[in-house]
Design an enzyme around this catalytic site. Structure first.
Site: not given
Ligand code: PEP
Length: 259
Positions: A13, A15, A100, A102, A172, A178, A218
């Protein structure tokens, strides 16, 4: 015991990162690195909308598929700022990330909206990657299982088993996105197990065991193998580390360590 019938899926992703210049460069690096991978997995990258066309051209002929990061549920219409399933499809996408955290946190997406998007994506022939996960406060209050169960139940409302089998779920935990704070493999596996239990109640055991559940939060080259060794974890949704081609491919390579 690992269910070998579920094909691993690693999704990047991007973003709101990469533009007309560096998106195709990243795509080219990935295509170069993936060449000798020899892995029987699904690899997907999801650039911003403005990068879909150029990245699609760069990925052409490779084993890396393209996905969108969001979409509207309508076929077309007066929805300023939105894109439709067909727009994604005709830009080369086969996948779309939906719900997601976000999108849920900053743009007010509800389970009901996510459900409309999931149904619309399936109708259009896109594979929805539906994201779910709890906040830190919910985890600390012991509400993780209830929160993800509601997200799953409301997210798949109105679908039949066939539709559910085509979806991908991404668990997630919001506290891990993040932040550099990754769920332990055991923590993630336990939630994935619970999600499959919820799906079994809704659609039966066969359907629940076909649907793939990725972990996201992460994921990095140094923690991916441990996560992938868990029987219920069918891949990863990767944010930050997907912006570096060698890190993303190293995460894909970690699938090799899966027993
Ligand atoms: C994400 O945005 O779906 C995500 C898992 O980000 P990160 O790997 O940076 O934690």
């Amino acid at each position: 015991m690992t269910d070998l019938t579920r094909r691993m899926i690693i999704v990047g992703n991007w973003k709101m990162f990469t533009d007309r210049e560096d998106g195709p460069v990243l795509a080219a690096e990935l295509v170069h690195l993936v060449d000798d991978l020899g892995l029987d997995i699904d690899l997907v990258v999801c650039p911003p909308f403005t990068g879909l066309h150029a990245v699609s051209e760069g990925l052409n002929g490779s084993c890396i598929a393209l996905g969108g990061q969001n979409m509207h549920w309508s076929t077309e219409g007066a929805y300023t700022g939105e894109v439709s399933p067909r727009m994604l499809l005709t830009s080369g996408c086969r996948y779309v990330i939906l719900g997601h955290s976000e999108r849920r946190t900053y743009f007010g997406e509800t389970n009901e909206m996510v459900n409309r998007k999931v149904r619309s994506a399936l109708t259009a022939g896109l594979t929805p990657i539906m994201c779910i996960g709890e906040t830190l406060a919910e985890r600390e209050a012991g509400e993780t299982e209830a929160v993800v169960a509601t997200q799953v139940e409301e997210g798949v409302q109105g679908l039949d088993a066939d539709g559910v089998e085509k979806m991908v779920l991404a668990y997630e935990p919001i506290w891990a996105i993040g932040t550099g704070q990754v769920a332990t493999p055991a923590q993630a596996n336990a939630v994935h197990h619970h999600i499959r239990h919820v799906l079994t109640g809704l659609f039966g055991r066969d359907t629940a065991s076909i649907l793939r559940i990725q972990y996201g939060g992460s994921v990095k080259p140094d923690n991916a193998a441990a996560l992938f060794s868990e029987s219920e974890i069918d891949g990863a949704l990767v944010g930050g580390a997907s912006l570096d081609a060698s890190s993303f491919i190293a995460i894909a390579r970690a699938v090799l360590g899966r027993s």
